[in-house]
Enzyme design. Structure first.
Site, mmCIF file in Angstrom:
data_model
loop_
_atom_site.group_PDB
_atom_site.id
_atom_site.type_symbol
_atom_site.label_atom_id
_atom_site.label_comp_id
_atom_site.label_asym_id
_atom_site.label_seq_id
_atom_site.Cartn_x
_atom_site.Cartn_y
_atom_site.Cartn_z
ATOM 1 N N GLU A 283 20.974 12.395 14.762
ATOM 2 C CA GLU A 283 22.145 12.844 15.271
ATOM 3 C C GLU A 283 22.562 12.460 16.434
ATOM 4 O O GLU A 283 23.680 11.651 16.580
ATOM 5 C CB GLU A 283 22.208 14.301 15.145
ATOM 6 C CG GLU A 283 21.557 15.107 13.988
ATOM 7 C CD GLU A 283 20.022 15.377 14.091
ATOM 8 O OE1 GLU A 283 19.282 14.203 14.113
ATOM 9 O OE2 GLU A 283 19.834 16.428 13.635
ATOM 10 N N ARG B 52 2.934 0.933 0.153
ATOM 11 C CA ARG B 52 2.110 1.187 1.581
ATOM 12 C C ARG B 52 3.110 1.328 2.667
ATOM 13 O O ARG B 52 2.726 1.892 3.518
ATOM 14 C CB ARG B 52 1.087 -0.185 1.902
ATOM 15 C CG ARG B 52 0.192 -0.200 0.811
ATOM 16 C CD ARG B 52 -0.666 -1.747 0.945
ATOM 17 N NE ARG B 52 -1.866 -1.682 0.262
ATOM 18 C CZ ARG B 52 -2.579 -2.713 -0.156
ATOM 19 N NH1 ARG B 52 -2.127 -3.906 0.600
ATOM 20 N NH2 ARG B 52 -3.647 -2.974 -0.851
ATOM 21 N N ASP C 229 -14.487 -5.090 -1.398
ATOM 22 C CA ASP C 229 -13.434 -6.020 -1.498
ATOM 23 C C ASP C 229 -13.019 -6.863 -0.331
ATOM 24 O O ASP C 229 -12.062 -7.603 -0.463
ATOM 25 C CB ASP C 229 -12.220 -4.947 -1.814
ATOM 26 C CG ASP C 229 -12.364 -4.291 -3.306
ATOM 27 O OD1 ASP C 229 -13.269 -4.577 -3.816
ATOM 28 O OD2 ASP C 229 -11.304 -3.831 -3.740
ATOM 29 N N LEU D 92 -5.230 -4.459 3.437
ATOM 30 C CA LEU D 92 -4.610 -3.032 3.497
ATOM 31 C C LEU D 92 -3.144 -3.169 4.179
ATOM 32 O O LEU D 92 -2.973 -1.884 4.778
ATOM 33 C CB LEU D 92 -5.595 -1.834 3.863
ATOM 34 C CG LEU D 92 -6.823 -1.715 2.779
ATOM 35 C CD1 LEU D 92 -7.627 -0.350 3.479
ATOM 36 C CD2 LEU D 92 -6.303 -1.669 1.533
#
Ligand code: AOF
Ligand code: ZN
Length: 396
Positions: free
Chosen positions: A71, A203, A219, A223
């Site tokens: 606002e 993500r 892995d 990310l």
């Protein structure tokens, strides 16, 4: 004035309000996932143009990082044209002196004549007081416009405020034979580029992303969001890692100075003391010492280590909510997914199904299209290249 005339103008006003609120909601979506611990709120200032028709004199969204609020930004853009204007805002304007002065004060000072809102703010410092103060100042207030859409847009913020924990989306990428990967093989490509782009987009719109240490080691993922131009939108990364096994050489730790990394490790005994159990006190001391060293190494690399038992998922979620995280994207692996489901802490499942087979040595997914946990209902299905995305939501 005849009743019919009144009705038609009331309908026209309601249609106009819905139209501009939809635009405010679109504006709010721009900063979703970038305003924690604040929600991303959209605001439009609408005034009659030279031809008497509605003209948008300002559009704004909560700034990245949560402040300034929508606002105050919109009023700054509108300047003198805010006087007598209608303001559309997706969340009740704040009435509290927080990190910024109350938006209701700014609205009153700007001399707006009407404020149209979608969702009432559950923040106990606001919650209806925003409306009351505007009305006291003689401003017409309309609430609940496109409320369902507004609640959906603010779902994570509302979940954190109302339940004290983030909204949890569990993402799974599953092969045609129901596997999420292959034992001992690290990252196995299951879905195609379109699905992967969708995941990165997800993500970017989340406050945080979480994996178990098993996935982090197997892995070695980053990310992050790597969509060109959206790299800065990567969310906080969280690893559940009871024994602090995350290698300092991992890509997660190597990038901890650029994208925040939280390592949640520790085991709490009933007395509240954080230790690792051992029958042998000397061995326990040695383990504690090497744990302290691992912790120091992670911290020296820029990661933050939080001493909360990762097995107590509810406590982990409360801790994250307390840090302002409202939307959590859980990305693996199968064990973490199963734990979140068993604890009843998943709100939404994003299930990607690919046509390829994993076969021998596969790690079974706790969820497949033929095996959806009780209490979840299919809300959306999309095709992404050769893959399919099904989104399920908890029915309640
Ligand atoms: C608004 N407009 O754009 C947003 C609001 O810490 P503070 O001072 O920024 O206050 C945080 C609270 O402000 C938050 O819990 C929610 O009630 C409100 N967010 N309010 O008027 C906005 N983002
Ligand atoms: Zn405000």
């Amino acid at each position: 004035m005849s009743v019919a005339a009144f009705d038609s103008s009331a309908v026209r006003i309601a249609e106009r309000d819905a139209h501009w609120m939809a635009a405010a909601l679109r504006r709010a979506a721009r900063n979703t996932g970038r305003t924690a611990s604040n929600p991303s709120v959209g605001c439009l200032v609408v005034a009659p143009g030279a031809d008497g028709r509605d003209e948008v004199v300002a559009r704004a969204v909560t700034a990245v990082g949560g402040r300034p609020h929508a606002e105050t930004e919109a009023l700054k853009i509108a300047g003198d044209r805010a006087r007598g204007a209608t303001v559309y805002v997706t969340l009740e304007p704040c009435s509290h002196h927080g990190k910024t002065p109350p938006c209701v004060n700014a609205l009153i000072a700007a001399g707006v004549s009407r404020v149209v809102v979608s969702v009432t703010d559950p923040d106990p410092r606001v919650s209806g007081r925003g409306f009351a103060l505007l009305r006291q100042a003689g401003i017409e207030v309309v609430t609940g416009v496109l409320e369902e859409e507004g609640e959906r847009a603010l779902d994570a913020y509302l979940r954190r405020q109302r339940k004290g924990r983030p909204l949890v989306t569990l993402k799974l990428a599953v092969s045609a034979d129901g596997m999420v990967g292959r034992q001992g093989e690290g990252q196995v490509a299951i879905t195609g580029p379109e699905a992967r782009a969708r995941v990165q987009n997800w993500r970017a719109r989340s406050d945080a992303i979480l994996v178990g240490v098993g996935t982090a080691i197997a892995d070695d993922p980053l990310l992050t969001c790597r969509i060109p131009g959206m790299e800065a939108r990567s969310p906080h990364r969280i690893v559940l890692d009871r024994r602090l096994e995350l290698p300092v050489a991992s890509r997660l730790v190597a990038t901890a100075r650029d994208v925040p990394l939280l390592v949640v490790g520790g085991e709490r005994r009933p007395d509240g003391e954080t230790v690792e159990r051992s029958a042998d006190a000397v061995a326990a001391l040695a383990r504690e010492a090497s744990r302290s060293m691992r912790r120091a190494a992670l911290e020296a690399a820029g990661a933050e280590v939080i001493e909360v038992d990762p097995g107590a998922l509810e406590t982990v979620l409360e801790m994250l909510a307390g840090r302002g995280i409202a939307s959590l994207f859980v990305e693996g692996g199968a064990r973490v997914a199963a734990d979140f489901l068993a604890a009843g802490l998943v709100d939404r499942i994003a299930l990607f199904t690919a046509p390829r087979f994993i076969g021998e040595g596969g790690i079974a997914s706790p969820v497949t299209r033929d095996h959806i946990p009780d209490g979840f209902a299919l809300r959306q299905t999309r095709t992404l290249g050769e893959d399919r995305l099904d989104i399920y939501e908890r029915a309640s």
